[in-house]
Structure formats: structure tokens, C-alpha cells
Scaffold this active site. Structure first.
Site, PDB file in Angstrom:
ATOM      1  N   ASN A 149       0.796  -1.225   0.000  1.00  0.00           N
ATOM      2  CA  ASN A 149       0.000   0.000   0.000  1.00  0.00           C
ATOM      3  C   ASN A 149       0.829   1.276   0.000  1.00  0.00           C
ATOM      4  OD1 ASN A 149       0.341  -1.310   2.667  1.00  0.00           O
ATOM      5  ND2 ASN A 149      -0.381   0.644   3.442  1.00  0.00           N
ATOM      6  N   GLN A 179      -5.193  -3.658  -1.685  1.00  0.00           N
ATOM      7  CA  GLN A 179      -4.720  -2.707  -2.711  1.00  0.00           C
ATOM      8  C   GLN A 179      -4.629  -3.348  -4.090  1.00  0.00           C
ATOM      9  OE1 GLN A 179      -4.490   0.459  -2.322  1.00  0.00           O
ATOM     10  NE2 GLN A 179      -4.377   0.709  -0.111  1.00  0.00           N
ATOM     11  N   CYS A 323      -2.637   5.174   7.659  1.00  0.00           N
ATOM     12  CA  CYS A 323      -2.893   4.472   8.913  1.00  0.00           C
ATOM     13  C   CYS A 323      -1.795   4.720   9.950  1.00  0.00           C
ATOM     14  CB  CYS A 323      -3.010   2.979   8.665  1.00  0.00           C
ATOM     15  SG  CYS A 323      -4.266   2.589   7.453  1.00  0.00           S
TER      16      CYS A 323
END
Ligand code: PLP
Length: 377
Positions: A149, A179, A323
């Protein structure tokens, strides 16, 4: 606003929102209810399941709706380890997985499991041989993502599956394809993984919806949630009907003209590489083959300052994965880049709507940042 963060989340098309609205307001039945409103909703949920399953190249009965990619990752790791608890307590994963996998593995470590984290090379690549070399007779589960990602690297899941089938046929394979789904075409059957995680909000669906493919080698999968017996008894909880409706509609929309959408994104990425490479001190990081993710470093300029500066100009890019919330990325750390390079890494990620004008604006803003600020790293 110029949105270049499609790997973090994607805009929801009107058609997806409309599909959800209808389910929230008119078709609000509980699929477990035995009167017409409920029976109709049950029928529709099964239709949406078939839609998502078809895009994954599997059968509807092999697909279980979840609340997100994170849930699918956690479930797969627990279910895989549970099935093979008599085989051993060793897990193989990589150092560049999403935290949904890494933290689930850390939790397994607390339960007494041993985890091997395969490291990437300086480009973020990991070979099937590296992964297979870490597998032992007591390896219960291998978990390797399909597309990274942060870097866009595509990992050789089918080769890993073939190697496991030849040498360690009981070891189960999970891939986090959050992804990769509808970005790097694959079919569950030919990929050969036993568990495949996907998430709706990376492909124009709503947040809070995902799915886990569970393949035929997983016998009696361990239920994630016990309760009313929804999702074939494996994931109880009243189905999130509106989220699932939106997920399926997003899959349909994304799948229309998918090949053209993917080549458009690949062209945008190539254009971005060319444009950004002209900026002094800018270095392209990694060799990611996925069409929608590009990581670059403005060597010497702290990534968070770049993100903030561009944000003030209405341009959304991210400093590594969204994140991580400001913490240094474990993915960039795993590349073992020089400190000034690692500190300047930002990620651009594209969708079917991204234009070359978006890239031009981003390149100009990055160049202005470079020219107007002192390097601090
Ligand atoms: N796995 C990968 C590779 C991701 O990129 C993400 C989200 O960024 C996730 C898992 C988590 O998915 P979700 O946000 O649906 O929990």
C-alpha cells in the site's frame, strides 16, 4: 481540491450512494426476517455476494462479508492458525505488511506463536524464494500482501502458492489484496491463496465494508463472531445491508471498462514519474508495478511538512500510509534508505478520475516547496 490519495480511500460515486440510500430507507429489511421485506433483502444480499465473488473469481459461497479489510486480515490469520494448530505455531509474513496483518501477527506472538518477517530489498521487492525459504514444517500460515500500500510493489502470490503446494502442502496462505482488488487483475482460483482479503472503500465503495474469500482447503473455518449464524455461521451479526449494497454497486461500476481504467492509471503514474523526476532532489522510491501507487522522496525535506504545505493548497497526498498517523512508516524503514531519503517519502495514489492536470498541479506545488523551504533533514 486535488485528490491524490486513492490508496487511503476513494470518493463514492453517486450511483453507489443511491444504492445505499435505497437500502437504508425503502429496502431496510433484516435478511433474517421471515416476511417478504426480509426475504427480499436476503435474496438481494446473495446477489451482491455473487457480484463481489465474480469480480474475485470465486463462488458466492466462498465469500464472506466483513466490516473492513482489517477484519478480513485478522480473521484469516486467526482461522489459518487455528486450522493448523496441530501442525505448528510458526507464521511467515513480511516486514512490509499493513498493520492489520502485522498487529494480528503480534497478537499471535503473545499467544506463543513465532513469526518470521521476510525483509524486502531496497526497492521493496520480495521474491517467492525468499518467502518459501522461511517456511518450515511447523509453519501454520504464510501471509503476504498482493500489492504494497505504500510502494505499489506486487508480490508473487501465485508462485508462493505453487511452492507451498509442492513442499508444505498443509501450510495455508493468506493474501491481503486490499490494494490489489480491481487494480492488479487476479482470480482467486489461479492465485492459489486460501484466504484473500478485500475492502470496499479502496474501489469507490463505502468505508466499513469488506470481504474475505475462504478457499476449499480451509476445512470448518473458525467463526470470527459467534451469534445469530449469519454468513454461513462464520461471521454472525446482522448483515450491513446498505454497506454491502454499496460495495457490490462499486464493484460493478469499477468493473465497467476496467482495462481502460487501469491503463489510464498506469499512464498517469508514468506521467507523474516523468514530471516529478524533473524536480531537484526528488527521487522515485521502489519499483512498484501497481498502476495506482507512486512513492517519491524529496530528499532532505520532511514528509509531514510537504503534506501539510500541499494540504494548505488543496492537494491531498500522504506521508506514507494514512494508517500511521504521523509515526514513521515501517515500510519505508524496511527499505533501509539513507535517513534524508527515508524522511522525505510521500505517496501519491491515483484513481480512474485522476488527470494529468492534477499531476501538473502537484508537481508545481512540490517544486515550490523545494524552492521555498530549507531542507531540514
Ligand atoms: N490492507 C491494506 C494493504 C490496506 O491498504 C488497508 C487500508 O489502507 C487495509 C488493509 C485496511 O483496510 P480497511 O481500511 O478496510 O480496514
Amino acid at each position: 481540491m486535488i485528490y491524490l490519495d486513492h490508496a487511503a480511500t476513494t470518493p463514492v460515486p453517486r450511483e453507489v450512494a443511491d444504492a445505499m440510500y435505497e437500502v437504508l430507507t425503502e429496502q431496510f429489511g433484516n435478511p433474517s426476517s421471515q416476511y417478504q421485506l426480509g426475504l427480499e433483502m436476503k435474496r438481494r444480499v446473495e446477489g451482491w455476494r455473487r457480484t463481489v465473488a465474480a469480480a474475485l473469481g470465486c463462488e458466492g459461497k466462498q465469500l464472506f462479508f466483513t466490516s473492513c479489510g482489517t477484519e478480513g486480515d485478522n480473521w484469516a490469520i486467526q482461522a489459518g492458525c487455528w486450522q493448523n494448530r496441530h501442525l505448528g505455531t510458526h507464521i511467515v509474513t513480511t516486514a512490509v505488511e499493513h498493520n492489520a496483518v502485522l498487529e494480528a501477527c503480534k497478537w499471535m506472538e503473545k499467544q506463543g506463536y513465532e513469526v518470521t518477517y521476510v525483509a524486502p530489498d531496497g526497492n521493496g521487492d520480495i521474491t517467492a524464494e525468499q518467502v518459501l525459504a522461511a517456511v518450515r514444517p511447523d509453519t501454520a500460515l504464510v501471509s503476504v500482501m498482493l500489492v504494497n500500500n505504500e510502494l505499489g510493489n506486487v508480490y508473487p502470490i501465485a508462485d508462493i502458492a505453487r511452492g507451498l503446494a509442492a513442499e508444505n502442502p498443509k501450510t495455508l496462505l493468506h493474501t491481503d489484496a486490499v490494494q490489489g482488488f480491481l487494480k492488479v487483475p487476479f482470480a482467486a482460483k489461479s492465485l492459489g491463496a486460501d484466504f484473500i482479503t478485500v475492502s470496499a472503500h479502496k474501489i469507490g465503495g463505502p468505508k466499513g465494508a469488506g470481504a474475505l474469500y475462504i478457499g476449499p482447503r480451509v476445512r470448518n473455518p473458525r467463526p470470527l463472531l459467534a451469534g445469530g449464524g449469519q454468513e454461513g455461521g462464520l461471521r454472525s451479526g446482522t448483515e450491513a445491508t446498505a454497506q454491502i449494497a454499496g460495495f457490490a454497486r462499486a464493484v460493478e461500476l469499477r468493473s465497467e471498462g476496467l482495462a481502460e481504467k487501469l491503463s489510464h492509471m498506469a499512464e498517469i503514474k508514468a506521467y507523474a514519474v516523468e514530471k516529478l523526476s524533473a524536480i531537484p532532489d526528488l527521487k522515485v522510491i521502489g519499483a512498484g508495478a501497481a498502476p495506482h501507487i507512486l512513492s517519491v522522496s524529496l530528499v532532505g525535506w520532511p514528509s509531514q511538512n510537504i503534506v501539510n504545505d500541499l494540504s494548505a493548497q488543496g492537494i491531498c497526498i500522504s506521508a506514507g500510509s494514512a494508517c500511521h498517523q504521523g509515526r514513521p512508516s515501517h515500510v519505508v524503514a524496511a527499505l533501509k534508505l539513507p535517513k534524508r531519503t527515508a524522511g522525505g517519502v510521500v505517496r501519491l495514489s491515483f484513481g480512474p478520475e485522476t488527470t494529468t492536470a492534477d499531476i501538473d498541479a502537484c508537481a508545481e506545488a512540490l517544486k515550490r516547496h523545494h524552492d521555498s523551504r530549507m531542507p531540514m533533514l
